[in-house]
Design an enzyme around this catalytic site. Structure first.
Site, PDB file in Angstrom:
ATOM      1  N   HIS A 122      35.972  33.259  27.821  1.00  0.00           N
ATOM      2  CA  HIS A 122      34.702  33.444  28.522  1.00  0.00           C
ATOM      3  C   HIS A 122      33.803  34.282  27.604  1.00  0.00           C
ATOM      4  O   HIS A 122      34.313  35.105  26.823  1.00  0.00           O
ATOM      5  CB  HIS A 122      35.013  34.204  29.821  1.00  0.00           C
ATOM      6  CG  HIS A 122      33.875  34.329  30.774  1.00  0.00           C
ATOM      7  ND1 HIS A 122      32.890  35.271  30.636  1.00  0.00           N
ATOM      8  CD2 HIS A 122      33.578  33.651  31.910  1.00  0.00           C
ATOM      9  CE1 HIS A 122      32.034  35.168  31.645  1.00  0.00           C
ATOM     10  NE2 HIS A 122      32.432  34.187  32.429  1.00  0.00           N
ATOM     11  N   ASP A 199      42.473  39.287  29.609  1.00  0.00           N
ATOM     12  CA  ASP A 199      41.433  39.055  30.601  1.00  0.00           C
ATOM     13  C   ASP A 199      42.108  38.371  31.802  1.00  0.00           C
ATOM     14  O   ASP A 199      42.492  37.208  31.722  1.00  0.00           O
ATOM     15  CB  ASP A 199      40.353  38.161  29.968  1.00  0.00           C
ATOM     16  CG  ASP A 199      39.318  37.667  30.971  1.00  0.00           C
ATOM     17  OD1 ASP A 199      39.520  37.847  32.192  1.00  0.00           O
ATOM     18  OD2 ASP A 199      38.302  37.094  30.530  1.00  0.00           O
ATOM     19  N   GLN A 202      40.955  35.327  36.003  1.00  0.00           N
ATOM     20  CA  GLN A 202      41.360  34.090  36.686  1.00  0.00           C
ATOM     21  C   GLN A 202      42.857  34.016  36.957  1.00  0.00           C
ATOM     22  O   GLN A 202      43.348  32.972  37.386  1.00  0.00           O
ATOM     23  CB  GLN A 202      40.926  32.863  35.854  1.00  0.00           C
ATOM     24  CG  GLN A 202      39.438  32.755  35.611  1.00  0.00           C
ATOM     25  CD  GLN A 202      38.629  32.436  36.879  1.00  0.00           C
ATOM     26  OE1 GLN A 202      39.178  32.053  37.917  1.00  0.00           O
ATOM     27  NE2 GLN A 202      37.327  32.624  36.817  1.00  0.00           N
ATOM     28  N   LYS A 225      36.590  38.201  42.559  1.00  0.00           N
ATOM     29  CA  LYS A 225      37.308  36.930  42.375  1.00  0.00           C
ATOM     30  C   LYS A 225      38.637  36.939  43.130  1.00  0.00           C
ATOM     31  O   LYS A 225      39.344  35.942  43.162  1.00  0.00           O
ATOM     32  CB  LYS A 225      37.554  36.673  40.889  1.00  0.00           C
ATOM     33  CG  LYS A 225      36.246  36.414  40.130  1.00  0.00           C
ATOM     34  CD  LYS A 225      36.518  35.914  38.742  1.00  0.00           C
ATOM     35  CE  LYS A 225      35.328  36.061  37.823  1.00  0.00           C
ATOM     36  NZ  LYS A 225      34.343  34.982  37.960  1.00  0.00           N
ATOM     37  N   CYS A 363      30.068  29.639  31.019  1.00  0.00           N
ATOM     38  CA  CYS A 363      30.120  30.813  30.135  1.00  0.00           C
ATOM     39  C   CYS A 363      31.202  30.657  29.073  1.00  0.00           C
ATOM     40  O   CYS A 363      31.899  31.623  28.729  1.00  0.00           O
ATOM     41  CB  CYS A 363      30.347  32.104  30.900  1.00  0.00           C
ATOM     42  SG  CYS A 363      29.017  32.497  32.018  1.00  0.00           S
TER      43      CYS A 363
HETATM   44  N1  PMP Z   1      36.621  36.245  32.194  1.00  0.00           N
HETATM   45  C1  PMP Z   1      36.868  35.098  32.837  1.00  0.00           C
HETATM   46  C2  PMP Z   1      37.998  34.228  32.394  1.00  0.00           C
HETATM   47  C3  PMP Z   1      36.048  34.736  33.911  1.00  0.00           C
HETATM   48  O1  PMP Z   1      36.276  33.583  34.561  1.00  0.00           O
HETATM   49  C4  PMP Z   1      34.990  35.580  34.299  1.00  0.00           C
HETATM   50  C5  PMP Z   1      34.047  35.213  35.438  1.00  0.00           C
HETATM   51  N2  PMP Z   1      33.630  33.888  35.451  1.00  0.00           N
HETATM   52  C6  PMP Z   1      34.799  36.771  33.600  1.00  0.00           C
HETATM   53  C7  PMP Z   1      35.633  37.068  32.556  1.00  0.00           C
HETATM   54  C8  PMP Z   1      33.711  37.719  33.956  1.00  0.00           C
HETATM   55  O2  PMP Z   1      33.954  38.305  35.188  1.00  0.00           O
HETATM   56  P1  PMP Z   1      32.841  39.208  35.873  1.00  0.00           P
HETATM   57  O3  PMP Z   1      31.578  38.421  35.855  1.00  0.00           O
HETATM   58  O4  PMP Z   1      33.373  39.435  37.253  1.00  0.00           O
HETATM   59  O5  PMP Z   1      32.762  40.469  35.083  1.00  0.00           O
END
Ligand code: PMP
Length: 404
Positions: A122, A199, A202, A225, A363
């Site tokens: 991401h 990270d 997910q 999430k 993203c």
């Molecule tokens: N890493 C991953 C794999 C994600 O899916 C996301 C959110 N789509 C993020 C980081 C960022 O998370 P947040 O916007 O809650 O900080």
């Protein structure tokens, strides 16, 4: 016993209609819906307890502090950290990764040093390292992704050099649904004396995570999430690293003593928590973690695995379907292209049928480029989704396919 109807009744929003159709919510990878108990725990605290934490001697402040520190203990237990000193509250995964890039980078990296990330990250796990690259002249090395959407583990081995200072990879891809072999990645990195940041945005909503068993050095996730509120997330870090890293932001809470000549910092985890924390959100997060724990992470995993398998099978019966990401270890996310219909058109037409999916690059632009697609349609599942909802999605996609 996984009583899906009873579970769905805990989430008021699932009862609503959009365009006169029952809502089918398949955008859980972006954010999840909230059970009533989470919202109630937060309003209960606002109505009956609210006071700033850690500072007051008065009754309410003490009670609010107990709730806040109790929430930290709930998080510790949830990921099985050794101590609450290792649990830092942040605004979310993004802030957690930025904190590590910034503070680990400051303490342990200098010009020419390297961080290993992967092609499926991401943007939150790419851009903070690029900012550090600009500030300090460090370099990013990238683990490639195979056609099936798995990390090329042989390539990883070759990316290590004596300049490698940290590896930072996602546990589960938010686009492909691939569950990465993080235990193996951590073992490999540790054999090179390199720490690993994971990270977990997910992963944590879908299966049990044990940071000690993984031996992760840093682990990040977001409250929103995992059926909790927005504005709160977690950074787990081993004390041995956190102790040696400088603070992230300066301000109240993170200091021990301040003078104009010299300031000393608070102990862990407070050293990394400048300013009034979002203690109401922390309460909401703890309630969400209690909620999923009571359902059972293993039961949630089994339910969502069944949904994912069913979705993969059913989607493949549609003309022109191309599933992006067919890794063996696959979690509650399915990304696809429908012929050459633009993902945005697919998403817009599904929306009219009451089906919420995500479209676009998610993203993860570098990953889109490697698959040669402008974006995908992504259906991501949560603990409250059903096979009937997948049938509605499949029927909707057949209609879209016929229209084009
Ligand atoms: N890493 C991953 C794999 C994600 O899916 C996301 C959110 N789509 C993020 C980081 C960022 O998370 P947040 O916007 O809650 O900080």
């Amino acid at each position: 016993m996984y009583d899906i109807q009873k579970i769905r009744a805990d989430f008021p929003i699932l009862g609503r209609e959009v365009y006169g159709k029952p809502l089918v919510y398949f955008d859980n990878g972006a954010t999840t819906q909230k059970p009533r108990c989470v919202v109630e725990a937060m309003s209960e605290e606002y109505y009956n307890v609210n006071a700033n934490v850690h500072r007051g001697v008065h009754f309410l402040s003490t009670q609010a502090t107990e709730l806040h520190e109790g929430a930290r203990e709930t998080v510790r237990r949830f990921i099985n950290a050794r101590s609450t000193a290792e649990i830092i509250f942040t605004r979310g995964t993004t802030e957690s990764i930025n904190l590590v890039a910034s503070c680990f980078g400051e303490a342990f990296m200098s010009e020419g040093d390297e961080v290993i990330v992967s092609e499926m990250e991401h943007h939150s796990n790419i851009v903070p390292w690029q900012l550090l690259a600009e500030r300090k002249g460090i370099r990013l090395r990238v683990i490639p992704v195979t056609d099936a959407g798995e990390l090329d583990m042989d390539a990883l081995e070759r990316l290590f050099s004596e300049r490698t200072k940290i590896v930072s990879v996602t546990h589960v891809s938010n686009v492909l649904g691939t569950v990465n072999p993080v235990r193996r990645i951590i073992e490999t990195a540790h054999a090179h004396n390199v720490p690993v940041m994971i990270d977990g945005a997910q992963s944590t909503p879908h299966f049990a995570v044990d940071v000690q068993e993984l031996d992760a050095d840093f682990y990040a996730f977001s409250g929103h999430k995992i059926y909790g509120p927005t504005g709160i997330g977690v950074l787990y870090g081993k004390e041995q690293w956190l102790d040696r890293m400088p603070p992230y932001m300066g301000g109240g809470e993170m200091i021990q003593s301040v003078s104009f000549e010299s300031t000393t910092f608070n102990e862990l985890p407070f050293k990394f928590e400048a300013g009034t924390p979002d203690y109401i959100a922390a309460t909401g997060l703890a309630r969400a973690l209690d909620y999923v724990t009571a359902l059972g992470m293993d039961q949630i995993f089994a339910h969502e695995q069944q949904l994912t398998r069913y979705a993969m099978e059913q989607l493949q019966t549609i003309d022109g379907m191309r599933i992006i990401g067919t890794a063996t270890e696959h979690d509650a996310v399915v990304s696809f292209m429908l012929g050459d219909v633009h993902p945005l058109d697919v998403g817009t037409l599904l929306d009219r049928l009451g089906i919420a999916v995500r479209t676009g690059h998610h993203c993860a632009e570098p990953l889109m480029r490697s698959f040669g697609v402008p974006g995908t349609v992504r259906a991501s599942f949560g603990l409250y989704n059903t096979t009937e909802e997948i049938d509605i999605l499949v029927k909707g996609l057949r209609r879209v396919s016929q229209m084009f």
